[in-house]
Structure formats: structure tokens, C-alpha cells
Design a protein around this motif. Structure first.
Motif, mmCIF file in Angstrom:
data_model
loop_
_atom_site.group_PDB
_atom_site.id
_atom_site.type_symbol
_atom_site.label_atom_id
_atom_site.label_comp_id
_atom_site.label_asym_id
_atom_site.label_seq_id
_atom_site.Cartn_x
_atom_site.Cartn_y
_atom_site.Cartn_z
ATOM 1 N N VAL A 142 13.764 -18.784 -7.039
ATOM 2 C CA VAL A 142 12.113 -18.679 -7.266
ATOM 3 C C VAL A 142 11.529 -18.662 -6.035
ATOM 4 N N VAL A 143 12.041 -19.440 -5.213
ATOM 5 C CA VAL A 143 11.630 -19.456 -3.580
ATOM 6 C C VAL A 143 11.660 -18.355 -2.811
ATOM 7 N N LEU A 144 12.659 -17.448 -3.071
ATOM 8 C CA LEU A 144 12.852 -16.291 -2.415
ATOM 9 C C LEU A 144 11.798 -15.258 -3.020
ATOM 10 N N GLU A 145 11.543 -15.317 -4.276
ATOM 11 C CA GLU A 145 10.481 -14.381 -4.904
ATOM 12 C C GLU A 145 9.215 -14.551 -4.369
ATOM 13 N N GLU A 146 8.792 -15.961 -4.418
ATOM 14 C CA GLU A 146 7.521 -16.342 -3.781
ATOM 15 C C GLU A 146 7.423 -15.927 -2.389
ATOM 16 N N VAL A 147 8.419 -16.275 -1.395
ATOM 17 C CA VAL A 147 8.313 -15.495 -0.148
ATOM 18 C C VAL A 147 8.137 -13.909 -0.109
ATOM 19 N N VAL A 148 8.659 -13.540 -0.767
ATOM 20 C CA VAL A 148 8.766 -11.936 -1.234
ATOM 21 C C VAL A 148 7.346 -11.490 -1.499
ATOM 22 N N ALA A 149 6.667 -12.178 -2.360
ATOM 23 C CA ALA A 149 5.621 -12.090 -3.111
ATOM 24 C C ALA A 149 4.193 -12.274 -2.024
ATOM 25 N N ARG A 150 4.479 -13.467 -1.246
ATOM 26 C CA ARG A 150 3.404 -13.775 -0.464
ATOM 27 C C ARG A 150 3.357 -12.841 0.661
ATOM 28 N N ASN A 151 4.587 -12.171 1.293
ATOM 29 C CA ASN A 151 4.813 -11.225 2.234
ATOM 30 C C ASN A 151 4.017 -10.001 2.042
ATOM 31 N N SER A 152 4.225 -9.558 0.589
ATOM 32 C CA SER A 152 3.653 -8.394 0.163
ATOM 33 C C SER A 152 2.335 -8.376 -0.367
ATOM 34 N N LEU A 153 1.582 -9.695 -0.207
ATOM 35 C CA LEU A 153 0.042 -9.795 -0.249
ATOM 36 C C LEU A 153 -0.388 -8.953 -1.683
ATOM 37 N N GLY A 154 -0.271 -9.918 -2.646
ATOM 38 C CA GLY A 154 -0.981 -9.585 -4.022
ATOM 39 C C GLY A 154 -0.090 -8.592 -4.755
ATOM 40 N N MET A 155 1.055 -9.250 -5.194
ATOM 41 C CA MET A 155 2.099 -8.538 -6.067
ATOM 42 C C MET A 155 1.531 -7.693 -7.301
ATOM 43 N N TYR A 156 0.575 -8.453 -7.816
ATOM 44 C CA TYR A 156 -0.135 -7.674 -8.929
ATOM 45 C C TYR A 156 -1.540 -7.162 -9.043
ATOM 46 N N ASN A 157 -1.474 -6.625 -7.862
ATOM 47 C CA ASN A 157 -2.941 -6.087 -7.697
ATOM 48 C C ASN A 157 -3.089 -4.588 -8.426
ATOM 49 N N TYR A 158 -3.935 -4.347 -9.218
ATOM 50 C CA TYR A 158 -4.008 -3.185 -9.976
ATOM 51 C C TYR A 158 -5.178 -2.425 -9.710
ATOM 52 N N ASP A 159 -5.813 -2.626 -8.242
ATOM 53 C CA ASP A 159 -6.954 -1.773 -8.056
ATOM 54 C C ASP A 159 -6.284 -0.358 -7.446
ATOM 55 N N GLY A 160 -7.037 0.435 -6.733
ATOM 56 C CA GLY A 160 -6.350 1.712 -6.507
ATOM 57 C C GLY A 160 -5.261 1.792 -5.812
ATOM 58 N N ARG A 161 -4.781 0.620 -5.037
ATOM 59 C CA ARG A 161 -3.469 0.508 -4.078
ATOM 60 C C ARG A 161 -2.350 -0.107 -4.799
ATOM 61 N N GLU A 162 -2.320 0.096 -5.960
ATOM 62 C CA GLU A 162 -1.152 -0.585 -6.632
ATOM 63 C C GLU A 162 0.239 -0.212 -6.033
ATOM 64 N N ALA A 163 0.444 1.066 -5.807
ATOM 65 C CA ALA A 163 1.688 1.564 -5.427
ATOM 66 C C ALA A 163 2.159 0.933 -4.028
ATOM 67 N N GLU A 164 1.012 0.694 -3.229
ATOM 68 C CA GLU A 164 1.437 0.406 -1.662
ATOM 69 C C GLU A 164 1.827 -1.282 -1.867
ATOM 70 N N THR A 165 1.110 -1.961 -2.787
ATOM 71 C CA THR A 165 1.611 -3.156 -3.041
ATOM 72 C C THR A 165 3.032 -3.370 -3.601
ATOM 73 N N VAL A 166 3.422 -2.476 -4.488
ATOM 74 C CA VAL A 166 4.593 -2.325 -5.193
ATOM 75 C C VAL A 166 5.811 -2.014 -3.928
ATOM 76 N N ILE A 167 5.221 -1.275 -3.327
ATOM 77 C CA ILE A 167 6.289 -0.640 -2.222
ATOM 78 C C ILE A 167 6.386 -1.698 -1.007
ATOM 79 N N ARG A 168 5.459 -2.332 -0.760
ATOM 80 C CA ARG A 168 5.576 -3.522 0.160
ATOM 81 C C ARG A 168 6.428 -4.665 -0.381
#
Length: 187
Positions: free
Chosen positions: A3-29
Motif C-alpha cells: 500500500v505504501v509503494l502504491e501511494e508513492v507511485v500514485a503521488r509520483n504520477s500526479l493524479g492517478m485517476y485523472n479523466y480529463d483529456g490527458r488520461e493516457a499520460e497519467t497512466v503512462i507516468r
């Protein structure tokens, strides 16, 4: 620790569940951050490789190497598949993505198709979606189809039934757990 590693990755990728036009960029990060963190030590690598939540969002706009990595690491759990018109500017790539996604269709939890207006002829929508007919998706709970078109007048009457069948591919799928479905721009 997972869970800690998942949180680190999510914070590092900024907005894991961002569904505006840049969703793919967020998933890639997110996937790149998970991959980078997995190279920290053997223990982190083992935890990250075994946790399907690092690999369970796959977008057709991802570079092939990243989507292949996600498909390969989805041995268990469920996956969200996103097929977006942006990536269909080269229709062959979309068809290849669908082929790869079909290989793990038994793990799909969510399938989202987003068609946007583009220069790609609408008939290619049907050609790409034709590959999704007859799937068995036992864990699919959400299906969203947002088409970018109305049936084009250019489709000859003899091809119209094939076109309509392709865009209604979901009617041939086995989806015993489907609880949410949205279809837009069909009429």
C-alpha cells in the motif's frame, strides 16, 4: 508495504485517476513510476510485480512497450481497458491493441471506448471494433462506448449491416457481471 509503494507511485504520477483529456499520460507516468520503483531493490520489485493494481489500467495511447508490459503482468486481478480515438490515427495500431487486449479479456473489469472527431474515416471505427465480437468477459462490470459518428452515408447498403454489427459488438459478448453500460452517439 504494498500500500505504501502504491501511494508513492500514485503521488509520483500526479493524479492517478485523472479523466480529463490527458488520461493516457497519467497512466503512462504511473506505469513508468512503478517500473522505476521496482528497480530499487529485490523486495520492492517482488511486491510491485505481484500487485496487479500497478498494471491494471491499460490505454491504447500507451507506447507498445508499456502496454505490452501491463498485459504481461496482468496474471491475476482485473483490468481496465481504454481505447481512445487519439490512438486510432493509425487504425492498424488500434486493431493490434485490440488483439492484445483480447488476450486478457477474461480479466476485464471495465472497457471504455472514446471516439473523438478526427480525420480518420468512421468506417475504421467499425473495422477496429469488429475484433471485439464474441468475447467472454466474466468480470466485466462496466462498459462505455462513446462513438464519434453517426452512420456515414458513404457506407453502401450491402456493407451497412456489417458496419452496424461491428459497432454493436457488445451484444455478442458474454458479460454475466455487467452492471453499468453507457452508449453515446449511436443514433
Amino acid at each position: 508495504l504494498s500500500v505504501v509503494l502504491e501511494e508513492v507511485v500514485a503521488r509520483n504520477s500526479l493524479g492517478m485517476y485523472n479523466y480529463d483529456g490527458r488520461e493516457a499520460e497519467t497512466v503512462i507516468r504511473f506505469v513508468k513510476a512503478a517500473t522505476k520503483l521496482s528497480h530499487t531493490c529485490q523486495r520492492f520489485r517482488l511486491i510491485i510485480l505481484q500487485n496487479h493494481s500497478f498494471w491494471n489500467r491499460i490505454h491504447s495511447s500507451m507506447p507498445e512497450s508499456i502496454s505490452t508490459t501491463c498485459f504481461d503482468r496482468m496474471a491475476s486481478g482485473t483490468v481496465e481497458i481504454n481505447l481512445c480515438d487519439e490512438s486510432r490515427k493509425r487504425s492498424r495500431l488500434a486493431i493490434e491493441f485490440i488483439r492484445a487486449a483480447k488476450s486478457c479479456s477474461s480479466l476485464w473489469k471495465s472497457f471504455n471506448y472514446y471516439g473523438k472527431y478526427s480525420e480518420v474515416p468512421e468506417v475504421e471505427d467499425a473495422e477496429a471494433l469488429d475484433g471485439l465480437k464474441g468475447l467472454h468477459t466474466p468480470f466485466l462490470t462496466s462498459l462505455s462506448m462513446r462513438y464519434s459518428f453517426v452512420l456515414p452515408e458513404a457506407v453502401r447498403p450491402e456493407g451497412e449491416s456489417h458496419f452496424r454489427a461491428a459497432i454493436h459488438h457488445y451484444s455478442t459478448c458474454s458479460t454475466p457481471k455487467l452492471s453499468k453500460m453507457a452508449v453515446c452517439n449511436l443514433i
